[in-house]
Design a protein around this motif. Structure first.
Motif, PDB file in Angstrom:
ATOM      1  N   ALA A   1      -6.235   4.574  -4.573  1.00 31.63           N
ATOM      2  CA  ALA A   1      -6.913   5.072  -3.375  1.00 31.63           C
ATOM      3  C   ALA A   1      -7.547   6.431  -3.658  1.00 31.63           C
ATOM      4  O   ALA A   1      -8.665   6.721  -3.217  1.00 31.63           O
ATOM      5  CB  ALA A   1      -5.927   5.177  -2.212  1.00 31.63           C
TER       6      ALA A   1
ATOM      7  N   PRO B   1       0.794  -1.235   0.000  1.00 24.30           N
ATOM      8  CA  PRO B   1       0.000   0.000   0.000  1.00 24.30           C
ATOM      9  C   PRO B   1       0.822   1.279   0.000  1.00 24.30           C
ATOM     10  O   PRO B   1       0.273   2.367  -0.133  1.00 24.30           O
ATOM     11  CB  PRO B   1      -0.856  -0.124   1.266  1.00 24.30           C
ATOM     12  CG  PRO B   1      -0.128  -1.080   2.140  1.00 24.30           C
ATOM     13  CD  PRO B   1       0.583  -2.026   1.224  1.00 24.30           C
TER      14      PRO B   1
ATOM     15  N   ILE C   1      -7.086   4.707   1.258  1.00 28.13           N
ATOM     16  CA  ILE C   1      -6.027   3.718   1.513  1.00 28.13           C
ATOM     17  C   ILE C   1      -6.550   2.574   2.366  1.00 28.13           C
ATOM     18  O   ILE C   1      -6.229   1.396   2.126  1.00 28.13           O
ATOM     19  CB  ILE C   1      -4.812   4.386   2.185  1.00 28.13           C
ATOM     20  CG1 ILE C   1      -3.998   5.178   1.151  1.00 28.13           C
ATOM     21  CG2 ILE C   1      -3.903   3.347   2.839  1.00 28.13           C
ATOM     22  CD1 ILE C   1      -3.246   4.318   0.143  1.00 28.13           C
TER      23      ILE C   1
ATOM     24  N   VAL D   1      -1.447   4.659  -4.101  1.00 27.22           N
ATOM     25  CA  VAL D   1      -1.860   6.046  -3.901  1.00 27.22           C
ATOM     26  C   VAL D   1      -2.819   6.480  -5.010  1.00 27.22           C
ATOM     27  O   VAL D   1      -3.836   7.134  -4.750  1.00 27.22           O
ATOM     28  CB  VAL D   1      -0.624   6.972  -3.863  1.00 27.22           C
ATOM     29  CG1 VAL D   1      -1.034   8.434  -3.905  1.00 27.22           C
ATOM     30  CG2 VAL D   1       0.187   6.694  -2.608  1.00 27.22           C
TER      31      VAL D   1
END
Length: 449
Positions: free
Chosen positions: A168, A159, A183, A165
């Motif tokens: 998300a 992640p 996230i 990023v």
């Protein structure tokens, strides 16, 4: 976009794939698809539209970012190879690797460590490990497969990466996740990202021979074994610094640490990371007088020049994506498969559909910005959990990046590993398809339970 997208939207993708398989030349294949799409859109102004789309793509912020990052990565690689730092690192790894299997396993492990960005991963790992795998008569095609499989897939599973990023952010802007919760939702879907999980775990099995070399990969491995006395030509390996005897492994590791460290420090900004890595490398080598300042700047320019063919393919691939967006390819396909999305079949249908779109267009990010606002509300309406639906989408994104004959990840993995783009794409395709089949079965089982 066409007012009413139809089956003709598939034609440019079909032209590109068929041309790529027949010619094994990615630039010409992509151009064939671009012109096929332009003729479908507005035949009388196809040439003018080509020029305007090229200009639009070249002014795109993402393309500018790709050119800067990849150009500077080429400069960093050139500096490390010219001074002999890449050789110093390779010798240390080679002293630990006992055979071809362990050489490939070290390549895999290095790929797991460089998880920030798939571009960074593909270029850095391939360049670092070429001489190690050459020593043990591993084909460049096999090296490129291992590098590519630990590029986009591992970036999805960690992640703290540019992929995480980006997606998300899409989840938040699509109102699937609350502001600041993108996230967290992304992390909850990682166990369902079956394609990248399976693809990454397959690498040690391929590296150790438990999964044998298949198809064209077998031929590439056999050819390399027979030609072991003929070293690979390397554009950057000829002019090594006269001070190479003073070069140690830290001359390779310190720039790499700067690359990762500055990228993390600046919120995963790989552009700043690679820029600072080049600066650190020039200062380090200059102060220790490993290379003349003029030679280092020559190496910087040489590295950028080496990246031009790969960047040309990426630019034309972005043009191809723009054409497909105007033709409404993603909208057409999604609209036609929506009736088949039952609770049990939705994850599988999403995975197959989005894999086909991603494979056909070479886009692992753009089409998903279109699909996520459509697919996830549909999944919720039929009772499929959001993390499972996201896992199916991310699996499709990874497969598209990994398997497409002309995706940016495929091009850069081939460039970093020192083999042809089509040779890499076609030799790794059987392994990507095996992982895709297993992922599709797994998603169906999970949805049914």
């Amino acid at each position: 976009m066409l007012a009413d997208p139809n089956g003709l939207s598939l034609l440019p993708a079909g032209v590109t794939i068929v041309t790529a398989i027949l010619s094994r030349r990615p630039i010409e294949s992509l151009l064939a698809g671009v012109f096929a799409g332009l003729l479908l859109l507005e035949p009388t102004t196809a040439l003018a539209n080509f020029s305007s789309i090229l200009l639009e793509v070249m002014m795109d912020e993402t393309i500018a970012w790709v050119i800067i990052v990849c150009g500077l990565m080429g400069s960093l690689i050139a500096l490390l190879m010219r001074v002999g730092a890449a050789d110093a690192f390779s010798q240390v790894i080679a002293s630990k690797a006992k055979d071809r299997h362990s050489a490939l396993l070290y390549t895999w492990l290095l790929g797991l460590v460089i998880f920030i960005d798939d571009y960074l991963n593909a270029l850095a790992v391939g360049s670092a490990m070429r001489k190690v795998t050459d020593k043990f008569r591993v084909s460049r095609e096999m090296l490129a497969y291992v590098v590519d499989t630990t590029a986009a897939p591992i970036c999805l599973l960690i992640p703290v990466s540019t992929w995480a990023v980006f997606f998300a952010g899409i989840l938040e802007t699509s109102d699937v996740a609350a502001p600041g919760e993108g996230i967290a939702l992304y992390v909850s879907s990682i166990p369902y990202m079956l394609y990248p999980l399976i693809a990454v775990l397959m690498v040690p099995l391929v590296a150790t021979g438990r999964i044998p070399a298949l198809g064209m990969m077998k031929s590439a491995e056999e050819k390399t074994a027979l030609n072991d006395n003929q070293p690979h030509p390397d554009e950057l390996a000829e002019a090594v610094s006269e001070h190479a005897g003073r070069v140690r492994v830290y001359h390779f590791l310190l720039p790499l640490a700067a690359l990762i460290g500055f990228s993390l420090w600046y919120d995963l900004d790989v552009q700043i990371g690679v820029l600072m890595a080049v600066v650190v490398t020039i200062v380090l080598f200059g102060l220790q007088r490993l290379m003349a300042w003029t030679e280092m700047f020559d190496a910087v320019l040489e590295g950028i020049k080496i990246m031009v063919p790969a960047l040309s393919i990426v630019v034309i691939a972005f043009m191809f994506k723009e054409i497909n967006d105007q033709l409404g390819l993603a909208t057409f396909v999604i609209n036609n498969v929506t009736p088949y999305m039952t609770p049990t079949l939705l994850p599988l249908v999403v995975f197959i559909t989005m894999s086909i779109i991603s494979f056909a267009t070479g886009s692992s990010w753009g089409v998903f910005a279109i699909a996520i606002p459509v697919i996830l509300p549909l999944a919720d309406s039929v009772g499929v959990s959001t993390p499972l639906a996201i896992g199916a989408l991310m699996s499709a994104s990874a497969f598209g990046s990994h398997a497409c004959l002309y995706s940016d990840a495929t091009v850069l993995a081939a460039q970093g590993s020192g083999c042809g783009v089509m040779q890499h794409a076609l030799t790794q395709l059987p392994y990507a398809l095996i992982a895709a089949v297993l992922a599709g079965i797994g998603l169906t089982i999970i949805a049914a339970t």
